[in-house]
Each structure stands twice: as structure tokens, then as C-alpha cells.
Design a protein around this motif. Structure first.
Motif, PDB file in Angstrom:
ATOM      1  N   ASP A  75       0.757  -1.207  -0.074  1.00 51.61           N
ATOM      2  CA  ASP A  75      -0.309   0.136  -0.370  1.00 51.61           C
ATOM      3  C   ASP A  75       1.376   1.346   0.348  1.00 51.61           C
ATOM      4  O   ASP A  75       0.718   2.216  -0.729  1.00 51.61           O
ATOM      5  N   MET A 159      -9.993   0.638  -1.162  1.00 46.11           N
ATOM      6  CA  MET A 159     -10.324  -0.828  -1.006  1.00 46.11           C
ATOM      7  C   MET A 159     -11.005  -1.836  -1.713  1.00 46.11           C
ATOM      8  O   MET A 159     -12.763  -1.454  -1.680  1.00 46.11           O
ATOM      9  N   ASP A 188      -6.620  -1.412  -1.887  1.00 44.48           N
ATOM     10  CA  ASP A 188      -5.920  -2.410  -1.917  1.00 44.48           C
ATOM     11  C   ASP A 188      -6.852  -3.739  -0.978  1.00 44.48           C
ATOM     12  O   ASP A 188      -7.847  -4.173  -1.383  1.00 44.48           O
TER      13      ASP A 188
HETATM   14  N1  PLP Z   1      -4.913  -4.177   3.589  1.00 42.56           N
HETATM   15  C1  PLP Z   1      -5.782  -4.172   4.280  1.00 42.56           C
HETATM   16  C2  PLP Z   1      -7.197  -4.276   3.909  1.00 42.56           C
HETATM   17  C3  PLP Z   1      -5.584  -5.509   5.487  1.00 42.56           C
HETATM   18  O1  PLP Z   1      -6.968  -6.007   6.307  1.00 42.56           O
HETATM   19  C4  PLP Z   1      -4.416  -5.648   5.857  1.00 42.56           C
HETATM   20  C5  PLP Z   1      -4.359  -6.250   7.373  1.00 42.56           C
HETATM   21  O2  PLP Z   1      -4.972  -6.439   8.212  1.00 42.56           O
HETATM   22  C6  PLP Z   1      -4.126  -5.248   5.347  1.00 42.56           C
HETATM   23  C7  PLP Z   1      -3.768  -4.343   4.382  1.00 42.56           C
HETATM   24  C8  PLP Z   1      -2.109  -4.881   5.996  1.00 42.56           C
HETATM   25  O3  PLP Z   1      -1.352  -6.137   5.705  1.00 42.56           O
HETATM   26  P1  PLP Z   1      -0.076  -6.688   6.318  1.00 42.56           P
HETATM   27  O4  PLP Z   1      -0.484  -7.229   7.723  1.00 42.56           O
HETATM   28  O5  PLP Z   1       0.328  -8.311   5.173  1.00 42.56           O
HETATM   29  O6  PLP Z   1       0.702  -5.804   6.159  1.00 42.56           O
END
Ligand code: PLP
Length: 389
Positions: A75, A159, A188
Motif C-alpha cells: 500500500d 479497498m 487494497d
Molecule cells: N489492508 C488490509 C485491508 C488488511 O486487512 C491488512 C491486514 O490486516 C493490511 C492491508 C495490511 O497487511 P499486512 O498485515 O500484510 O501488512
């Protein structure tokens, strides 16, 4: 005591097949993929095979996949990479697409902190961010999105599916709208990849973030899809790995694990979705019978198959989770990233759940290892705990 794990949105257990495939790269196959001798070439081959598998799951080309350390890094890389690139190109008066005035990003109020805090950081650096409201169903309104677009907008980041309430956004329509205004679209998709079908080309996605530990690979591996032709400014300096976009010796074992997890996800997706939905619907039906005043949060129609998010009136979520833990049940009050926070979740606030009711939130997220017997046990324990109050 056996553990009943109902927190698959927080993380998933690594599958045996994934462990088996990654293990040699932690022991005998320890080469650096940049080395030219046999050991290095074996590692390189494994990395490229994993890249192909990740790409295949989301309908991309292998050369469009960049490995990162997690979803949060993907992200950051997408948003900061595009923002800095834009500023860079903006300083070139001959650049056609960008200009120094293109400093506006649109996102939503229900994004994960990996997006929200990246946006806050960019705001401090002079970028302007619009945080869109969502409906009480937890869905973006396309008219509001269009109204938020300005001549300065260069990126929309929304997202794919929400990590708390599981709601799925109209991704293809958002991408179409973005492109009709000459704007890039990032999503995302950390919660969505492996849970629902995603085809980046058909859907018009320009950049997509994913994370291994949400689909049965270990924690500490992620990937970013960047459509061929889109330039981003690197924000991690060092060696020339990942086509000069992300420095650092490749995490070969975890990359292999992610590749295997993606291969399994692609093969199993239709059955997997069906399985999760059956467990979720059964759980919800049983809960509704026991707790007629239960509130379900977010759209049931546009929702991840394994997500159940409810509020129990007059129940304190922390106490409930503590008591569930005592009988071996793992669930969540919101997202793992905000646990420990006593403030109501920003997602529940955004969909208009009153703060008192939000105190009784419970997120149950199903995965491949869950069974019908576990669902029955969960409902039985919830009934005991809540009715005793
Ligand atoms: N984006 C979303 C929608 C998530 O649910 C998460 C983790 O829970 C992340 C980003 C972050 O991912 P990471 O834990 O691999 O950094």
C-alpha cells in the motif's frame, strides 16, 4: 484445549503444502537469486515461478508483480510511489499526464490503516486527500466519487473488500470512472485475494496490493501488481532487485510460499467460497435464532463469503472475547490492527453504528480449517456467555 480459530481476516494458518514447498529454500536451497552459479539460479527460478503463480491468480502478467514484505508495504509503495513519481514528472513542463498541480488523491473512510496512515503522511508532505463516506451498507457511492474528482486528482485508492465488515466495493465501476477522468486506480485487495475471483485486466485495476498471510502463506510476504507502463518512484533505495522498484535481497522462501498459496487458491476458489459461505450462513442463522436483537453490519449481498460481523446490544465486546478465549475460541471485536483500542472502530462509525452498540461488535471470519462442529460450538458458547449476563 483445542483452539477454534475464527479470526481468518487477522491471519491464517500456513497450509502444509505451502510449508513443504518453502522449506528447502530455508535449508539446502539457500542461494541468492542474484547469484549466477547453480544455487543462485535455482533460487531465481523459484522466485520467477512464484511470480507467475501470483500473477495467474489475479489475471496479471508475471512481469507486473513486485514482491514486498507485506500488504502494508504494498500500500505504501503504491500510494507514495505514484505520488512521488507524479511530483517528479510534474516538475517536467513537457510531461503530458501530470503537472505540479496534480496533487489530489481520493480514498474512503473505511480503508485499513495501511492506506489511511499513508494518506496522512502524504498530507503532511503537501498532498490533498479526500476521504469518501460510505453508505450504511458499507459501500462507496459512485456519484459521490465522481463529485470528488478534481482536475488535480491523479489517484483513486479504494479497498476491494473491507477487513472488518467484509463489504465488497464496485471495483470495475470505480476503475471505469477513474479512467474516464485520466486517473489511476489502486485497490487494497489484501482481504479479497484468494477469497473471491479477481481479474485485474477485466476489472481495469492499475495497481493492487495483496498479502500472503491472509491466504495461508506466512506473515512477512506481500506483493504489488503494477500494470505494465505505469511508473512509480521507488521509495526503498538500495540494490536493483524487483526491476529496480524495490531494493533488498528477495525473501525466497516466503516468495515461494506465497506462490504456492496462490496456486492452491486459484485451484480451490469455487469450492472454497462455497465452503466459507455455508459455514458463515449457518453461523448467522443459528445466532439470529438465539439473539433476535442481533444487528448484522454491512451489506450481506456484496460481502466476502467468510465474513460475519455483528453487534450484540448491551454486550461488551472485550469481555465477550475474553470469555470466548477461555473456552478456546479466537474471534475479534474489529480488526487485529486496532485491537486494544477502546474507541469505536472507524469502520462502524463510518456506517453509522451508534457508539454504544459498536461496543458489542464481534467479527467472526471463517477459513479452510473451520468445521460445522466448530460453528455449533461457537454458537453454544456465545449463548452460554451472553444469556448468563
Ligand atoms: N489492508 C488490509 C485491508 C488488511 O486487512 C491488512 C491486514 O490486516 C493490511 C492491508 C495490511 O497487511 P499486512 O498485515 O500484510 O501488512
Amino acid at each position: 484445549m483445542e483452539v477454534c480459530y475464527f479470526d481468518n481476516a487477522a491471519t491464517t494458518r500456513v497450509k502444509e503444502e505451502v510449508l513443504e514447498e518453502m522449506f528447502p529454500f530455508l535449508s539446502v536451497e539457500y542461494g541468492n537469486p542474484s547469484s549466477l552459479y547453480g544455487l543462485g539460479r535455482t533460487a531465481r527460478k523459484a522466485v520467477e515461478e512464484a511470480r507467475r503463480r501470483v500473477a495467474s491468480l489475479i489475471g496479471a502478467e508475471a512481469k507486473e508483480i513486485y514482491f514486498t514484505s507485506c500488504g502494508s508495504e504494498s500500500d505504501n509503495m503504491a500510494l507514495k510511489g505514484l505520488a512521488y513519481q507524479n511530483r517528479l514528472e510534474g516538475s517536467d513542463p513537457t510531461s503530458a499526464f501530470t503537472s505540479p498541480q496534480k496533487n489530489h488523491i481520493i480514498t474512503s473512510k473505511i480503508e485499513h490503516p495501511a492506506i489511511l496512515n499513508t494518506c496522512h503522511a502524504l498530507e503532511k508532505q503537501g498532498f490533498e486527500i479526500t476521504y469518501l463516506d460510505v453508505s450504511k451498507e458499507g459501500i462507496i457511492c459512485l456519484d459521490s466519487l465522481e463529485r470528488a474528482i478534481k482536475p488535480e486528482t491523479f489517484l483513486i485508492s479504494i479497498m476491494f473488500a473491507n477487513n472488518e465488515i467484509g463489504t465488497i466495493q464496485p471495483i470495475s465501476a470505480i476503475a471505469k470512472l477513474a479512467h474516464s477522468h485520466g486517473i489511476y486506480f489502486h485497490t487494497d485487495a489484501v482481504q479479497a485475494v484468494g477469497n473471491i475471483p479477481i481479474k485485474v485486466k477485466q476489472m481495469g485495476i492499475d495497481l493492487l496490493s495483496l498479502s500472503g498471510h491472509k491466504l495461508y502463506a506466512p506473515k512477512g510476504i506481500g506483493a504489488l501488481y503494477i500494470k505494465q507502463g505505469i511508473e512509480i518512484e521507488r521509495f526503498l533505495d538500495g540494490g536493483h532487485q524487483e526491476k529496480n522498484k524495490r531494493a533488498g535481497t528477495e525473501n525466497v522462501a516466503e516468495i515461494v510460499a506465497l506462490g504456492k498459496a496462490c496456486e492452491l487458491a486459484e485451484k480451490q476458489l469455487p469450492d472454497y467460497q462455497k465452503k466459507l459461505k455455508t459455514l458463515r450462513d449457518d453461523c448467522l442463522t443459528q445466532m439470529r435464532l438465539r439473539f433476535p436483537d442481533l444487528q448484522v453490519n454491512g451489506s450481506m449481498e456484496n460481502r466476502l463469503p467468510g465474513n460475519c460481523h455483528v453487534c450484540f446490544p448491551h454486550v461488551n465486546s472485550s469481555e465477550l472475547l475474553y470469555k470466548l478465549d477461555q473456552v478456546g475460541i479466537c474471534a475479534s471485536g474489529g480488526s487485529a490492527c486496532s485491537s486494544g483500542d477502546s474507541a469505536p472502530s472507524h469502520v462502524l462509525t463510518a456506517i453509522g453504528v451508534p457508539s454504544q452498540l459498536a461496543q458489542g461488535a464481534l467479527r467472526i471470519t471463517f477459513g479452510d480449517f473451520n468445521t460445522k462442529q466448530e460453528v455449533d460450538f461457537l454458537v453454544e458458547q456465545l449463548t452460554k456467555i451472553i444469556w448468563k449476563k
